[in-house]
Write an enzyme that holds these catalytic residues in place. Sequence first.
Site, PDB file in Angstrom:
ATOM      1  N   LYS A  45      17.507   6.754   7.745  1.00 60.90           N
ATOM      2  CA  LYS A  45      17.396   6.983   6.315  1.00 60.90           C
ATOM      3  C   LYS A  45      18.425   7.744   5.528  1.00 60.90           C
ATOM      4  O   LYS A  45      19.337   7.918   4.597  1.00 60.90           O
ATOM      5  CB  LYS A  45      16.793   8.595   6.034  1.00 60.90           C
ATOM      6  CG  LYS A  45      15.121   7.682   6.274  1.00 60.90           C
ATOM      7  CD  LYS A  45      14.581   7.061   5.035  1.00 60.90           C
ATOM      8  CE  LYS A  45      13.415   6.059   5.176  1.00 60.90           C
ATOM      9  NZ  LYS A  45      13.067   5.221   4.233  1.00 60.90           N
ATOM     10  N   ARG A  54       0.985  -1.174   0.307  1.00 65.78           N
ATOM     11  CA  ARG A  54      -0.089  -0.074   0.195  1.00 65.78           C
ATOM     12  C   ARG A  54       1.007   1.202   0.213  1.00 65.78           C
ATOM     13  O   ARG A  54       1.711   0.902  -0.361  1.00 65.78           O
ATOM     14  CB  ARG A  54      -0.916   0.348   1.179  1.00 65.78           C
ATOM     15  CG  ARG A  54      -0.317  -0.182   2.283  1.00 65.78           C
ATOM     16  CD  ARG A  54      -1.542  -0.714   3.332  1.00 65.78           C
ATOM     17  NE  ARG A  54      -1.015  -0.922   4.949  1.00 65.78           N
ATOM     18  CZ  ARG A  54      -1.988  -0.196   5.959  1.00 65.78           C
ATOM     19  NH1 ARG A  54      -3.078   0.014   5.512  1.00 65.78           N
ATOM     20  NH2 ARG A  54      -1.223  -0.472   6.941  1.00 65.78           N
ATOM     21  N   TYR A  81      14.374   6.770  12.706  1.00 66.23           N
ATOM     22  CA  TYR A  81      14.400   7.000  11.210  1.00 66.23           C
ATOM     23  C   TYR A  81      15.632   8.575  10.524  1.00 66.23           C
ATOM     24  O   TYR A  81      15.455   8.350   9.767  1.00 66.23           O
ATOM     25  CB  TYR A  81      12.777   8.459  11.709  1.00 66.23           C
ATOM     26  CG  TYR A  81      12.891   8.031   9.830  1.00 66.23           C
ATOM     27  CD1 TYR A  81      11.888   6.874   9.683  1.00 66.23           C
ATOM     28  CD2 TYR A  81      12.061   9.665   9.696  1.00 66.23           C
ATOM     29  CE1 TYR A  81      11.304   6.895   7.736  1.00 66.23           C
ATOM     30  CE2 TYR A  81      11.846   9.396   7.996  1.00 66.23           C
ATOM     31  CZ  TYR A  81      11.351   8.363   7.559  1.00 66.23           C
ATOM     32  OH  TYR A  81      10.688   8.473   5.961  1.00 66.23           O
ATOM     33  N   ALA A  89      18.430   8.737  11.655  1.00 67.52           N
ATOM     34  CA  ALA A  89      19.693   7.455  11.170  1.00 67.52           C
ATOM     35  C   ALA A  89      19.567   6.896   9.709  1.00 67.52           C
ATOM     36  O   ALA A  89      20.605   6.354   9.920  1.00 67.52           O
ATOM     37  CB  ALA A  89      19.773   6.478  12.610  1.00 67.52           C
ATOM     38  N   SER A 109      13.793  10.467   2.137  1.00 68.28           N
ATOM     39  CA  SER A 109      13.215  11.259   2.778  1.00 68.28           C
ATOM     40  C   SER A 109      13.440  12.507   2.746  1.00 68.28           C
ATOM     41  O   SER A 109      15.078  12.869   3.148  1.00 68.28           O
ATOM     42  CB  SER A 109      12.832  10.549   4.203  1.00 68.28           C
ATOM     43  OG  SER A 109      12.495  10.886   5.352  1.00 68.28           O
TER      44      SER A 109
HETATM   45  N1  LIG Z   1       4.603   8.926   4.053  1.00 66.62           N
HETATM   46  C1  LIG Z   1       5.608   9.863   3.937  1.00 66.62           C
HETATM   47  O1  LIG Z   1       5.227  11.404   4.638  1.00 66.62           O
HETATM   48  C2  LIG Z   1       6.938   9.703   3.750  1.00 66.62           C
HETATM   49  C3  LIG Z   1       7.677  10.921   3.302  1.00 66.62           C
HETATM   50  C4  LIG Z   1       9.004  10.131   2.993  1.00 66.62           C
HETATM   51  C5  LIG Z   1       9.527   9.174   2.664  1.00 66.62           C
HETATM   52  N2  LIG Z   1       8.416   8.127   2.859  1.00 66.62           N
HETATM   53  C6  LIG Z   1       9.689   6.512   2.363  1.00 66.62           C
HETATM   54  O2  LIG Z   1       8.201   5.842   1.559  1.00 66.62           O
HETATM   55  C7  LIG Z   1       8.520   4.437   2.014  1.00 66.62           C
HETATM   56  C8  LIG Z   1       7.453   4.122   1.698  1.00 66.62           C
HETATM   57  O3  LIG Z   1       6.315   5.031   3.196  1.00 66.62           O
HETATM   58  P1  LIG Z   1       4.672   5.104   2.330  1.00 66.62           P
HETATM   59  O4  LIG Z   1       4.142   6.963   2.960  1.00 66.62           O
HETATM   60  O5  LIG Z   1       4.173   4.457   1.350  1.00 66.62           O
HETATM   61  O6  LIG Z   1       3.888   3.906   3.860  1.00 66.62           O
HETATM   62  P2  LIG Z   1       3.232   3.139   4.428  1.00 66.62           P
HETATM   63  O7  LIG Z   1       2.202   3.680   3.161  1.00 66.62           O
HETATM   64  O8  LIG Z   1       2.975   2.189   5.490  1.00 66.62           O
HETATM   65  O9  LIG Z   1       3.674   1.400   3.168  1.00 66.62           O
HETATM   66  C9  LIG Z   1       4.484   1.001   3.903  1.00 66.62           C
HETATM   67  C10 LIG Z   1       4.895  -0.535   3.143  1.00 66.62           C
HETATM   68  O10 LIG Z   1       5.909  -0.687   3.632  1.00 66.62           O
HETATM   69  C11 LIG Z   1       5.429  -2.595   4.044  1.00 66.62           C
HETATM   70  N3  LIG Z   1       6.129  -2.882   4.820  1.00 66.62           N
HETATM   71  C12 LIG Z   1       6.009  -2.234   6.046  1.00 66.62           C
HETATM   72  N4  LIG Z   1       7.389  -3.004   7.153  1.00 66.62           N
HETATM   73  C13 LIG Z   1       7.708  -4.265   6.390  1.00 66.62           C
HETATM   74  C14 LIG Z   1       8.251  -5.085   6.219  1.00 66.62           C
HETATM   75  N5  LIG Z   1       9.043  -5.398   7.397  1.00 66.62           N
HETATM   76  N6  LIG Z   1       8.593  -6.243   5.344  1.00 66.62           N
HETATM   77  C15 LIG Z   1       8.082  -5.451   4.327  1.00 66.62           C
HETATM   78  N7  LIG Z   1       7.125  -4.917   3.705  1.00 66.62           N
HETATM   79  C16 LIG Z   1       7.252  -3.773   5.165  1.00 66.62           C
HETATM   80  C17 LIG Z   1       4.206  -2.318   4.657  1.00 66.62           C
HETATM   81  O11 LIG Z   1       3.672  -3.472   4.541  1.00 66.62           O
HETATM   82  P3  LIG Z   1       2.085  -4.164   4.774  1.00 66.62           P
HETATM   83  O12 LIG Z   1       1.185  -3.911   3.666  1.00 66.62           O
HETATM   84  O13 LIG Z   1       1.579  -5.190   5.652  1.00 66.62           O
HETATM   85  O14 LIG Z   1       1.584  -2.839   5.788  1.00 66.62           O
HETATM   86  C18 LIG Z   1       3.507  -0.716   3.635  1.00 66.62           C
HETATM   87  O15 LIG Z   1       2.744  -2.055   2.759  1.00 66.62           O
HETATM   88  C19 LIG Z   1       9.431   4.402   2.948  1.00 66.62           C
HETATM   89  O16 LIG Z   1      10.570   4.066   3.079  1.00 66.62           O
HETATM   90  C20 LIG Z   1       8.953   5.903   3.774  1.00 66.62           C
HETATM   91  O17 LIG Z   1      10.147   5.898   4.956  1.00 66.62           O
HETATM   92  C21 LIG Z   1       7.412   8.092   4.016  1.00 66.62           C
END
Ligand SMILES: NC(=O)c1ccc[n+]([C@@H]2O[C@H](COP(=O)([O-])OP(=O)(O)OC[C@H]3O[C@@H](n4cnc5c(N)ncnc54)[C@H](OP(=O)(O)O)[C@@H]3O)[C@@H](O)[C@H]2O)c1
Length: 244
Positions: free
Chosen positions: A159, A18, A155, A157, A142
């Site tokens: 990233k 997702r 986080y 550390a 990020s």
């Molecule tokens: N959202 C923000 O504000 C933001 C900003 C900058 C960077 N990011 C980065 O973008 C990336 C994606 O984040 P997102 O916002 O899309 O978060 P999200 O909506 O929570 O989705 C995270 C996805 O990663 C999966 N995941 C989490 N832990 C895992 C593990 N141990 N093994 C395999 N899969 C795992 C989750 O699995 P499930 O399907 O089981 O939930 C989910 O599908 C991350 O690296 C985050 O640090 C996010």
Amino acid sequence: MGDAVVEKGAVLITGAGRGIGREIALRLAHLGYPLVLLSKTEAHLRETQALCAALVPSRVLVLDVTREEEIPILRECLADVPRLHAVVNNAGVGEWEDLETLSTAAWDWQIATNLRGPFWIIRETLPILKRQRCGLYVNIGSDCSLVGMPRRAAYNASKFGLVGLTVCLRTEGSAHGVHAAMVYLGKTDTYFRNHRPGSRSNALTGRDAAEPVAFVIDAYPRIVIEEISVFAPGEHLAGTRSLL
Ligand SMILES: NC(=O)c1ccc[n+]([C@@H]2O[C@H](COP(=O)([O-])OP(=O)(O)OC[C@H]3O[C@@H](n4cnc5c(N)ncnc54)[C@H](OP(=O)(O)O)[C@@H]3O)[C@@H](O)[C@H]2O)c1
């Protein structure tokens, strides 16, 4: 006689269940890339797969990137994939807490998911990309890869560490035709930190965040884009990128 149609290589996406990972999958499906969708929760992955089904073939790999014993399944899953175009290290988690009260468990969870997970994914797939003499890693960073922020110790550390891993990977990969990109994303409206899409104002949508990732992947190997930063206008980190 027309040009032969070149089959696109597959793209492996972690965290494809997702959020941003799903949107990256959808964008790449529209561009015709076969997909390997990896994440922790099978039901989420099946939904992503269903959304891509009319466009490209995909396979689902239920794997927790924090569990080393599960990592070899990845090699088995990729064994009959004819060519791997790119690997996207997107799975990530975050928990904000003051340094003084940050628990060891919260520290370990974030480092294990955001930094050690990509290390294991890279270690497992690098032999494949080297053998092909072509392939791109896209690691999702990020604003916290670029600047320190209060309550983000683990986080930040993880990233920042991912940037170091990426830079090292470039130095080891380049002689073998393997490349690595960092995509730095600002606040994005997903499930991150237990939010719900629709709940975060002044943020990128998951689709906005996926767009540059797909662009970097689709441009490769014609051009190698090593870094790209994408933020919602109000989140712009003006003048703070002196680090890199
Ligand atoms: N959202 C923000 O504000 C933001 C900003 C900058 C960077 N990011 C980065 O973008 C990336 C994606 O984040 P997102 O916002 O899309 O978060 P999200 O909506 O929570 O989705 C995270 C996805 O990663 C999966 N995941 C989490 N832990 C895992 C593990 N141990 N093994 C395999 N899969 C795992 C989750 O699995 P499930 O399907 O089981 O939930 C989910 O599908 C991350 O690296 C985050 O640090 C996010």
